[in-house]
Design a protein around this motif. Structure first.
Motif, short mmCIF file in Angstrom:
data_model
loop_
_atom_site.label_atom_id
_atom_site.label_comp_id
_atom_site.label_asym_id
_atom_site.label_seq_id
_atom_site.Cartn_x
_atom_site.Cartn_y
_atom_site.Cartn_z
N LEU A 71 0.82 -1.21 0.00
CA LEU A 71 0.00 0.00 0.00
C LEU A 71 0.86 1.26 0.00
O LEU A 71 1.96 1.29 0.53
CB LEU A 71 -0.93 0.01 1.23
CG LEU A 71 -1.88 -1.18 1.37
CD1 LEU A 71 -2.74 -1.01 2.63
CD2 LEU A 71 -2.76 -1.34 0.14
N ASP A 72 0.30 2.31 -0.57
CA ASP A 72 0.94 3.64 -0.61
C ASP A 72 0.42 4.45 0.58
O ASP A 72 -0.75 4.83 0.62
CB ASP A 72 0.57 4.30 -1.94
CG ASP A 72 1.09 5.73 -2.06
OD1 ASP A 72 1.50 6.33 -1.04
OD2 ASP A 72 1.07 6.26 -3.19
N ALA A 73 1.29 4.70 1.53
CA ALA A 73 0.89 5.42 2.75
C ALA A 73 1.32 6.89 2.72
O ALA A 73 1.30 7.57 3.75
CB ALA A 73 1.48 4.71 3.97
N GLY A 74 1.69 7.37 1.52
CA GLY A 74 2.19 8.74 1.44
C GLY A 74 1.36 9.68 0.58
O GLY A 74 1.22 10.86 0.89
N SER A 75 0.78 9.17 -0.52
CA SER A 75 0.15 10.06 -1.51
C SER A 75 -1.05 10.82 -0.95
O SER A 75 -1.30 11.96 -1.35
CB SER A 75 -0.29 9.25 -2.74
OG SER A 75 0.85 8.75 -3.40
#
Ligand code: G3P
Ligand code: CA
Length: 268
Positions: free
Chosen positions: A85-89
């Motif tokens: 998962l992308d936890a920054g965008s």
């Protein structure tokens, strides 16, 4: 018995980077913790959740959807799945001003990764979140702390603090590792009161109280200090509030903006 330089001394004020420097980078990513450290906070604050395969990870919500591009509960993900998962965008929508391209694709860190990155020099203020969902959380946390030498009595007092809204979770920790300082988190309604009796009870297992600052009054601060407890209000982001609480004599604050808190402290 606590010496004046200790992080737990009532004479020492501590700046706690709430979810890292989470005003400036996506909360609970290595980026946020790094910014918290660069802004001279005393503590990295970490909320813990647990994966399906038993890994402790840093995330505030028990559901991944607010702070990643995924959906569903952390407890239904294996670590390998969670790591996709992308936890920054998502942070772009929250704070476009502070967004940096490198945040894209940030991953959810494990507690071990955080310890490996920030090592023995950082101080950690760790919260067991919804421990009732995770019967193994406390046990795994204590084991992890032990394997990193964080329960070693020669370490500075307060290098590790464990906090929870769950009294049961704190009592479980207290049984397994009686030397770890504990903070009882409270979320009080405005105008709620804290009795002397309640404070004395908390004092039997905890070193202090973490409390929502909006419900706090000068008298309450006085009573909490009088009971021999530390008091760390959360989550204070406005300088006027910081100043007021500092004048009331609180021992530290949780903030998304550790630089603001340092400015307030230094202008005093
Ligand atoms: O742990 C202190 C403060 O962080 C409690 O609130 O919801 O941000 O974990 P929350
Ligand atoms: Ca927290």
């Amino acid at each position: 018995h606590v010496d004046a330089h200790s992080l737990l001394s009532p004479l020492r004020f501590v700046n706690i980077a709430h979810r890292g420097g989470s005003g400036y980078a996506p909360e609970h990513t290595i980026f946020a913790y790094e910014i918290g450290e660069q802004l001279n906070s005393d503590y990295i604050e970490i909320d813990l959740q647990m994966t399906k395969d038993g890994h402790l990870v840093a995330m505030h919500d028990s559901d991944v959807s607010r702070t990643t591009n995924g959906v569903g509960k952390v407890k239904d993900y294996t670590l390998e799945e969670l790591k996709q998962l992308d936890a920054g965008s998502w942070f772009y929508d929250k704070h476009p001003h502070y967004f940096q391209a490198e945040f894209i694709g940030a991953t959810v860190p494990t507690l071990e990764e955080i310890f490996n990155t920030f090592g023995q020099h950082a101080n950690y203020y760790i919260e067991t979140k919804t421990p009732e969902m995770y019967p193994d959380m406390v046990h795994t946390l204590i084991e992890t702390l032990e394997s990193y030498g964080f329960t070693d009595p020669v370490l500075p007092d307060g290098k590790i603090i464990i906090q929870s809204f769950s009294k049961d979770s704190l009592l479980e920790i207290h049984k397994l590792a009686p030397d770890i300082p504990l903070i009882q988190l409270l979320k009080l309604d405005k105008k709620a009161k804290l009795s002397k009796n309640e404070l004395d009870k908390i004092k039997t297992y905890a070193t202090g109280i973490g409390i929502n600052y909006k419900a706090l009054t000068k008298n309450m601060v006085h009573d909490i200090l009088q009971a021999g407890l530390l008091i760390h209000p959360y989550t204070v982001n406005d300088k006027k509030d910081m100043e007021r609480l500092l004048n009331w004599g609180v021992d530290g604050m949780f903030t998304d903006y550790p630089d603001r808190l340092n400015e307030v402290i230094n202008n005093k």
